[in-house]
Design an enzyme around this catalytic site. Structure first.
Site, PDB file in Angstrom:
ATOM      1  N   ASP A  78      46.169  14.384  32.158  1.00 32.07           N
ATOM      2  CA  ASP A  78      46.999  15.550  32.483  1.00 32.07           C
ATOM      3  C   ASP A  78      48.209  15.668  31.543  1.00 32.07           C
ATOM      4  OD1 ASP A  78      48.509  13.409  33.442  1.00 32.07           O
ATOM      5  OD2 ASP A  78      48.751  14.211  35.463  1.00 32.07           O
ATOM      6  N   GLU A  79      48.519  14.568  30.828  1.00 34.29           N
ATOM      7  CA  GLU A  79      49.696  14.607  29.942  1.00 34.29           C
ATOM      8  C   GLU A  79      49.541  15.600  28.796  1.00 34.29           C
ATOM      9  OE1 GLU A  79      51.698  11.038  28.900  1.00 34.29           O
ATOM     10  OE2 GLU A  79      51.206  10.050  30.774  1.00 34.29           O
ATOM     11  N   TYR A  88      51.631   9.576  22.399  1.00 39.39           N
ATOM     12  CA  TYR A  88      50.406   9.325  23.174  1.00 39.39           C
ATOM     13  C   TYR A  88      49.731  10.634  23.580  1.00 39.39           C
ATOM     14  CZ  TYR A  88      47.553   8.665  27.355  1.00 39.39           C
ATOM     15  OH  TYR A  88      46.537   8.736  28.274  1.00 39.39           O
ATOM     16  N   SER A 128      48.253  12.570  20.756  1.00 39.26           N
ATOM     17  CA  SER A 128      46.987  12.029  20.237  1.00 39.26           C
ATOM     18  C   SER A 128      45.835  12.387  21.177  1.00 39.26           C
ATOM     19  CB  SER A 128      47.085  10.513  20.030  1.00 39.26           C
ATOM     20  OG  SER A 128      47.177   9.834  21.264  1.00 39.26           O
ATOM     21  N   LYS A 129      46.087  12.378  22.481  1.00 33.75           N
ATOM     22  CA  LYS A 129      45.015  12.722  23.434  1.00 33.75           C
ATOM     23  C   LYS A 129      44.671  14.209  23.341  1.00 33.75           C
ATOM     24  CE  LYS A 129      43.315  10.382  26.194  1.00 33.75           C
ATOM     25  NZ  LYS A 129      42.117   9.487  26.115  1.00 33.75           N
TER      26      LYS A 129
HETATM   27  P1  NAD Z   1      43.727   0.681  29.164  1.00 34.95           P
HETATM   28  O1  NAD Z   1      44.798   0.592  28.134  1.00 34.95           O
HETATM   29  O2  NAD Z   1      43.810  -0.158  30.388  1.00 34.95           O
HETATM   30  O3  NAD Z   1      42.316   0.356  28.480  1.00 34.95           O
HETATM   31  C1  NAD Z   1      41.955   0.832  27.218  1.00 34.95           C
HETATM   32  C2  NAD Z   1      40.729   0.045  26.756  1.00 34.95           C
HETATM   33  O4  NAD Z   1      40.327   0.563  25.479  1.00 34.95           O
HETATM   34  C3  NAD Z   1      40.982  -1.453  26.559  1.00 34.95           C
HETATM   35  O5  NAD Z   1      39.947  -2.204  27.124  1.00 34.95           O
HETATM   36  C4  NAD Z   1      41.007  -1.625  25.044  1.00 34.95           C
HETATM   37  O6  NAD Z   1      40.570  -2.907  24.617  1.00 34.95           O
HETATM   38  C5  NAD Z   1      40.050  -0.532  24.607  1.00 34.95           C
HETATM   39  N1  NAD Z   1      40.275  -0.090  23.220  1.00 34.95           N
HETATM   40  C6  NAD Z   1      41.469   0.234  22.643  1.00 34.95           C
HETATM   41  N2  NAD Z   1      41.281   0.573  21.353  1.00 34.95           N
HETATM   42  C7  NAD Z   1      39.944   0.489  21.116  1.00 34.95           C
HETATM   43  C8  NAD Z   1      39.137   0.736  19.983  1.00 34.95           C
HETATM   44  N3  NAD Z   1      39.677   1.135  18.813  1.00 34.95           N
HETATM   45  N4  NAD Z   1      37.800   0.575  20.089  1.00 34.95           N
HETATM   46  C9  NAD Z   1      37.247   0.155  21.257  1.00 34.95           C
HETATM   47  N5  NAD Z   1      37.969  -0.115  22.376  1.00 34.95           N
HETATM   48  C10 NAD Z   1      39.307   0.057  22.300  1.00 34.95           C
HETATM   49  O7  NAD Z   1      43.622   2.208  29.527  1.00 34.95           O
HETATM   50  P2  NAD Z   1      43.315   2.928  30.927  1.00 34.95           P
HETATM   51  O8  NAD Z   1      44.569   3.091  31.668  1.00 34.95           O
HETATM   52  O9  NAD Z   1      42.150   2.279  31.557  1.00 34.95           O
HETATM   53  O10 NAD Z   1      42.883   4.375  30.395  1.00 34.95           O
HETATM   54  C11 NAD Z   1      41.543   4.626  30.000  1.00 34.95           C
HETATM   55  C12 NAD Z   1      41.422   6.061  29.528  1.00 34.95           C
HETATM   56  O11 NAD Z   1      41.798   6.941  30.570  1.00 34.95           O
HETATM   57  C13 NAD Z   1      42.322   6.400  28.332  1.00 34.95           C
HETATM   58  O12 NAD Z   1      41.596   7.242  27.471  1.00 34.95           O
HETATM   59  C14 NAD Z   1      43.490   7.142  28.956  1.00 34.95           C
HETATM   60  O13 NAD Z   1      44.035   8.051  28.044  1.00 34.95           O
HETATM   61  C15 NAD Z   1      42.825   7.837  30.123  1.00 34.95           C
HETATM   62  N6  NAD Z   1      43.669   8.117  31.309  1.00 34.95           N
HETATM   63  C16 NAD Z   1      44.408   7.101  31.876  1.00 34.95           C
HETATM   64  C17 NAD Z   1      45.131   7.363  33.045  1.00 34.95           C
HETATM   65  C18 NAD Z   1      45.952   6.281  33.722  1.00 34.95           C
HETATM   66  O14 NAD Z   1      46.668   6.572  34.670  1.00 34.95           O
HETATM   67  N7  NAD Z   1      45.858   5.017  33.315  1.00 34.95           N
HETATM   68  C19 NAD Z   1      45.104   8.650  33.608  1.00 34.95           C
HETATM   69  C20 NAD Z   1      44.364   9.656  32.981  1.00 34.95           C
HETATM   70  C21 NAD Z   1      43.632   9.351  31.847  1.00 34.95           C
HETATM   71  O1  DAU Z   2      49.278  11.033  33.836  1.00 36.82           O
HETATM   72  C1  DAU Z   2      48.288  10.231  33.273  1.00 36.82           C
HETATM   73  C2  DAU Z   2      48.927   9.157  32.428  1.00 36.82           C
HETATM   74  O2  DAU Z   2      49.555   8.238  33.315  1.00 36.82           O
HETATM   75  C3  DAU Z   2      47.918   8.438  31.528  1.00 36.82           C
HETATM   76  O3  DAU Z   2      47.401   9.356  30.603  1.00 36.82           O
HETATM   77  C4  DAU Z   2      48.575   7.255  30.805  1.00 36.82           C
HETATM   78  O4  DAU Z   2      47.599   6.544  30.072  1.00 36.82           O
HETATM   79  C5  DAU Z   2      49.198   6.353  31.850  1.00 36.82           C
HETATM   80  O5  DAU Z   2      49.870   5.283  31.191  1.00 36.82           O
HETATM   81  C6  DAU Z   2      50.167   7.116  32.741  1.00 36.82           C
HETATM   82  O6  DAU Z   2      51.346   7.523  31.977  1.00 36.82           O
HETATM   83  P1  DAU Z   2      52.834   7.406  32.594  1.00 36.82           P
HETATM   84  O7  DAU Z   2      53.781   7.371  31.483  1.00 36.82           O
HETATM   85  O8  DAU Z   2      53.033   8.409  33.672  1.00 36.82           O
HETATM   86  O9  DAU Z   2      52.688   5.952  33.314  1.00 36.82           O
HETATM   87  P2  DAU Z   2      53.694   4.701  33.412  1.00 36.82           P
HETATM   88  O10 DAU Z   2      53.099   3.755  34.398  1.00 36.82           O
HETATM   89  O11 DAU Z   2      54.052   4.172  32.070  1.00 36.82           O
HETATM   90  O12 DAU Z   2      54.995   5.339  34.044  1.00 36.82           O
HETATM   91  C7  DAU Z   2      54.954   6.025  35.281  1.00 36.82           C
HETATM   92  C8  DAU Z   2      56.359   6.571  35.539  1.00 36.82           C
HETATM   93  O13 DAU Z   2      57.242   5.475  35.776  1.00 36.82           O
HETATM   94  C9  DAU Z   2      56.939   7.323  34.371  1.00 36.82           C
HETATM   95  O14 DAU Z   2      57.724   8.414  34.850  1.00 36.82           O
HETATM   96  C10 DAU Z   2      57.845   6.307  33.679  1.00 36.82           C
HETATM   97  C11 DAU Z   2      58.316   5.443  34.830  1.00 36.82           C
HETATM   98  N1  DAU Z   2      58.566   4.016  34.493  1.00 36.82           N
HETATM   99  C12 DAU Z   2      57.581   3.327  33.837  1.00 36.82           C
HETATM  100  C13 DAU Z   2      57.775   2.004  33.511  1.00 36.82           C
HETATM  101  C14 DAU Z   2      56.701   1.240  32.762  1.00 36.82           C
HETATM  102  C15 DAU Z   2      59.740   3.402  34.889  1.00 36.82           C
HETATM  103  O15 DAU Z   2      60.620   4.031  35.522  1.00 36.82           O
HETATM  104  N2  DAU Z   2      59.926   2.092  34.576  1.00 36.82           N
HETATM  105  C16 DAU Z   2      58.998   1.353  33.870  1.00 36.82           C
HETATM  106  O16 DAU Z   2      59.251   0.163  33.589  1.00 36.82           O
END
Ligand code: NAD
Ligand code: DAU
Length: 340
Positions: free
Chosen positions: A126-127, A153, A156-157
């Site tokens: 959603d970012e 980030y 790039s997405k």
């Molecule tokens: P994560 O950082 O936990 O995992 C990323 C994985 O990708 C890792 O296992 C890493 O080793 C692998 N990776 C990184 N670079 C690579 C490369 N060049 N080739 C092969 N593997 C590689 O991430 P996540 O939180 O599980 O997110 C997964 C996907 O979902 C991402 O694309 C992220 O943008 C998307 N997403 C995450 C969230 C969230 O809240 N975490 C929400 C919406 C979308």
């Molecule tokens: O919305 C989806 C995204 O959510 C994904 O695409 C990203 O991969 C995932 O990392 C996440 O991004 P956020 O930046 O929202 O997540 P994060 O856990 O880093 O932070 C959540 C919120 O908390 C954000 O407003 C920043 C704040 N924060 C985060 C950290 C790590 C703090 O206040 N303190 C902290 O130490």
């Protein structure tokens, strides 16, 4: 059906691999992951010996490796989770985000173009829509909201999403894209807000809250995200974008206080620190399309999901203690040293 899941050793990817391996014994699930700092094969112990599961280590941005893999495996479906995923790291080192998130995605798309594919699914976020104001709770991200990014980030997405759509229109690659809100649940790397706060609160350490803690995130349990992607693979329309979210908006401060209450820790642990540069104010997904067109509904309510998640981190201390005792401690010092 042969399904390659990239990034399957990360947080959401591992949950998705486990879901697919268990639900579809007739499909072969190949987990392709580079095992960066965020990739952890311990996330997959539940399925590592399953006959329909295989792990291959490799880089989605390595053209020779990816083309050789397609030549050998001839996958039917690619689900691309692999990414650099942490916003704070993207502020320190944007280039690695361009390499994996943009060039990695286009490399996979090129291989699909060369060898053919039944479906390429891009796991987006959603970012890509930027943020919403805090004083307009009536506004939500729909699939038609313009892309308007804030961080390296999210840029790039969004860029990857544009390439996915371009390869669909120009080369006819059968693609779908999902854009999900913030996930929580088992196996989330402890650099992200929820596991970071749980692990630090348990150690009675200061809890860094950026700015005033009023920023809002829309939380979804990782299982609901996995089911949604499974459904898009099954019923989604090629060329379409699907927003995934469960209307669980909370301020960061509310989330932190929920965790402190559940762990019976004092709010005095909270430390307001310098804000994240460019910090997005509010994310909020309108999931109507997923619900009406695909019949998806999240199963978890936030309070129950959070209780279970906190319990998971209590029951699996070894998993995250192992992570935070390694190179992660240097990362924490570098990112937070002067803030705390
Ligand atoms: P994560 O950082 O936990 O995992 C990323 C994985 O990708 C890792 O296992 C890493 O080793 C692998 N990776 C990184 N670079 C690579 C490369 N060049 N080739 C092969 N593997 C590689 O991430 P996540 O939180 O599980 O997110 C997964 C996907 O979902 C991402 O694309 C992220 O943008 C998307 N997403 C995450 C969230 C969230 O809240 N975490 C929400 C919406 C979308
Ligand atoms: O919305 C989806 C995204 O959510 C994904 O695409 C990203 O991969 C995932 O990392 C996440 O991004 P956020 O930046 O929202 O997540 P994060 O856990 O880093 O932070 C959540 C919120 O908390 C954000 O407003 C920043 C704040 N924060 C985060 C950290 C790590 C703090 O206040 N303190 C902290 O130490």
């Amino acid at each position: 059906m042969k399904i390659v899941v990239t990034g399957g050793a990360g947080f959401i990817g591992a949950n998705f691999v486990i879901h697919m391996v268990k639900k579809y014994p007739e499909h072969e699930i190949i987990n392709l992951d580079l095992l960066t700092y965020a990739g952890n094969l311990e996330n997959l112990t539940e399925v590592e010996h399953a006959p329909n599961y295989r792990f291959i280590r490799g880089d989605i941005a390595d053209r020779k490796f990816v083309f050789d893999l397609f030549e050998k495996e001839k996958p039917d479906i690619i689900v691309n989770f692999a990414a650099e995923s942490h916003v704070d790291r993207s502020i320190e080192d944007p280039e690695s985000f361009v390499r994996t998130n943009v060039m990695g995605t286009t490399t996979l798309l090129d291989a699909c173009k060369e060898y053919g594919i039944k479906r390429f699914h891009q796991v987006s976020t959603d970012e890509v829509y930027g943020d919403l104001p805090l004083d307009r709770p009536d506004l939500f991200f729909t699939e038609d909201t313009p892309l308007h990014t804030s961080s390296p980030y999210s840029s790039s997405k969004a860029s990857a999403d544009l390439f996915v759509m371009a390869y669909h229109r120009t080369f006819g690659i059968p693609v779908t894209i999902s854009r999900c809100s913030n996930n929580y649940g088992p196996y989330q790397f402890p650099e992200k807000l929820i596991p970071l706060i749980i692990s630090r609160a348990l150690a009675d350490e200061e809890l860094p809250v950026y700015g005033t803690g009023e920023n809002v995130r829309d939380w979804l349990h990782v299982s609901d995200h996995c089911v949604a992607i499974d459904l898009i693979l099954e019923k989604g329309k090629v060329g379409e974008v699907y927003n995934i979210g469960g209307h669980n908006e909370r301020t960061n401060l509310e989330v932190v206080k929920t965790i402190l209450k559940a762990l019976d820790k004092p709010e005095s642990l909270i430390k307001f620190v310098t804000d994240r540069p460019g910090h997005d104010r509010r994310y909020a997904i309108d999931p109507t399309k997923m619900e009406t067109e695909l019949g998806w509904k999240p199963q978890y309510v936030f309070d129950t999901g959070m209780k279970q998640t906190i319990q998971w981190y209590l029951d699996n201390k070894e998993w995250w203690e192992h992570i935070i005792s390694g190179e992660y401690s240097q990362y924490f010092e570098k990112m937070y040293g002067e803030r705390l």
